[in-house]
Design an enzyme around this catalytic site. Structure first.
Site, PDB file in Angstrom:
ATOM      1  N   GLU A   1       0.839  -1.208   0.000  1.00 40.74           N
ATOM      2  CA  GLU A   1       0.000   0.000   0.000  1.00 40.74           C
ATOM      3  C   GLU A   1       0.869   1.251   0.000  1.00 40.74           C
ATOM      4  OE1 GLU A   1      -2.747  -0.553  -0.879  1.00 40.74           O
ATOM      5  OE2 GLU A   1      -4.147  -1.445   0.525  1.00 40.74           O
TER       6      GLU A   1
ATOM      7  N   THR B   1      -6.145   6.100  -5.344  1.00 42.31           N
ATOM      8  CA  THR B   1      -6.334   6.195  -3.882  1.00 42.31           C
ATOM      9  C   THR B   1      -5.603   7.392  -3.294  1.00 42.31           C
ATOM     10  OG1 THR B   1      -6.645   3.825  -3.685  1.00 42.31           O
ATOM     11  CG2 THR B   1      -6.051   4.973  -1.677  1.00 42.31           C
TER      12      THR B   1
HETATM   13  N1  HSE Z   1      -8.973   3.264   4.005  1.00 40.77           N
HETATM   14  C1  HSE Z   1      -8.441   3.547   2.713  1.00 40.77           C
HETATM   15  C2  HSE Z   1      -9.049   4.844   2.206  1.00 40.77           C
HETATM   16  C3  HSE Z   1      -8.761   2.416   1.788  1.00 40.77           C
HETATM   17  O1  HSE Z   1     -10.262   4.995   2.332  1.00 40.77           O
HETATM   18  O2  HSE Z   1      -8.322   5.694   1.692  1.00 40.77           O
HETATM   19  C4  HSE Z   1      -8.265   2.614   0.389  1.00 40.77           C
HETATM   20  O3  HSE Z   1      -8.660   1.502  -0.394  1.00 40.77           O
END
Ligand code: HSE
Length: 312
Positions: A133, A186
């Site tokens: 990540e 993201t």
């Molecule tokens: N918790 C993270 C976000 C997950 O919402 O940015 C990303 O897949």
């Protein structure tokens, strides 16, 4: 060490946040998911041999790819002097909010751990999967990788030190995922969020996450339904998903317990007690996206309890 020379693993897609659990809660679905095939080398190089299904979008550089970076992190920990060729079968759409980068990293780790004779537990693999990540979006959150590794609903109670807990789920739930053909990065979806939250919002969010945990364990479907709300990220991120608020009304009318953004979106998810509601919701949400000129894919699946698995 194991004498196997090849291992192939599957890691499922995941729904992070689950409305009220921003960065601290996620669950795994049965499918879709990514697969990784590892072949032992005679030297210590970690090499991406090929990636199938990404239309050439993912890096082949082992220092930049989520699968290889997770393996490098694991090998730094265990000290095994071995190398592998990696083939990544990229089934999950990129930038979808379905835990795509997490699934690649988790499949690679589970395969590597198996090749090494399982020196680490699934929970111990979480910190290495978080490196996927970090490389993919600059934030080492665990709410996708932990459920992809462990299965079921997983709470990340704390990050320092990492405290990952699998929720004893007392209810069978079906997840509907509807992935509109939009790509949302993201890291961009995180940048739009405010760095601080209001006390009144923190109170609402805390009540809902506690309610959701309890609802899953009692079980209490109505409590789950009341708790599937997000006042942190959804008010901001829903602007990127055309028709989002109307879709929620439609999902609830179709019998879903709740509806929200899967991870950082644009995929939306709903949870249902029966498969008929899950399927009806999927069809209706797909129609809604079409009204906004967006084609979409629908995935219906039980909440997966096993997490990533070795397939060969
Ligand atoms: N918790 C993270 C976000 C997950 O919402 O940015 C990303 O897949």
């Amino acid at each position: 060490m194991s004498i196997k020379r090849k291992v192939r693993a599957f890691a499922p897609a995941t729904v992070a946040n689950v409305c009220c659990g921003f960065d601290v809660l996620g669950f795994a679905v049965d499918n879709p998911g990514d697969e990784v095939l590892l072949t032992l080398r005679d030297d210590t190089e970690i090499r991406i041999e090929s990636i199938i299904g990404d239309q050439g979008k993912l890096p082949l550089d082992a220092n930049k790819n989520t699968a290889s970076v997770a393996i490098q992190s694991l090998l730094r920990k265990t000290g095994h002097p071995i190398g592998v060729d990696i083939t990544l079968y990229k089934n999950l759409p990129l930038g979808s909010g379905m835990g795509s980068s997490a699934a690649s990293g988790v499949a690679a780790l589970v395969a590597m751990n198996n090749l090494l004779g399982e020196p680490l537990s699934r929970t111990e693999l979480v910190e290495h999967a978080m490196e996927s990540e970090r490389i993919a979006c600059g934030s080492a959150h665990a709410d996708n990788v932990a459920p992809s590794l462990l299965g079921g609903f997983v709470l990340v109670r704390d990050y320092q030190p990492l405290d990952v807990i699998k929720i004893p789920l007392a209810i069978e739930l079906y997840c509907t995922l509807v992935h509109p053909h939009l790509e949302l990065n993201t890291s961009d979806s995180r940048k739009v969020l405010k760095p601080t939250v209001k006390l009144t919002d923190a109170i609402i969010q805390s009540g809902n996450i506690a309610g959701l945990m309890l609802g899953l364990m009692k079980p209490d479907g109505e409590l789950i339904a009341r708790s599937l709300k997000d006042v942190f990220a959804e008010p901001i991120r829903s602007a990127f998903i055309p028709g989002f608020h109307h879709m929620r009304e439609i999902a609830i009318q179709a019998g879903s317990l709740g509806f929200g953004i899967s991870g950082s979106g644009p995929t939306v998810f709903s949870l249902s007690i029966d498969i008929a509601s899950a399927e009806r919701t999927g069809q209706l949400i797909k129609e809604q996206f079409l009204k906004h000129d967006l084609r979409s894919d629908v995935f219906i699946s039980k909440v997966n309890q096993q997490g990533a698995r070795i397939i060969e």
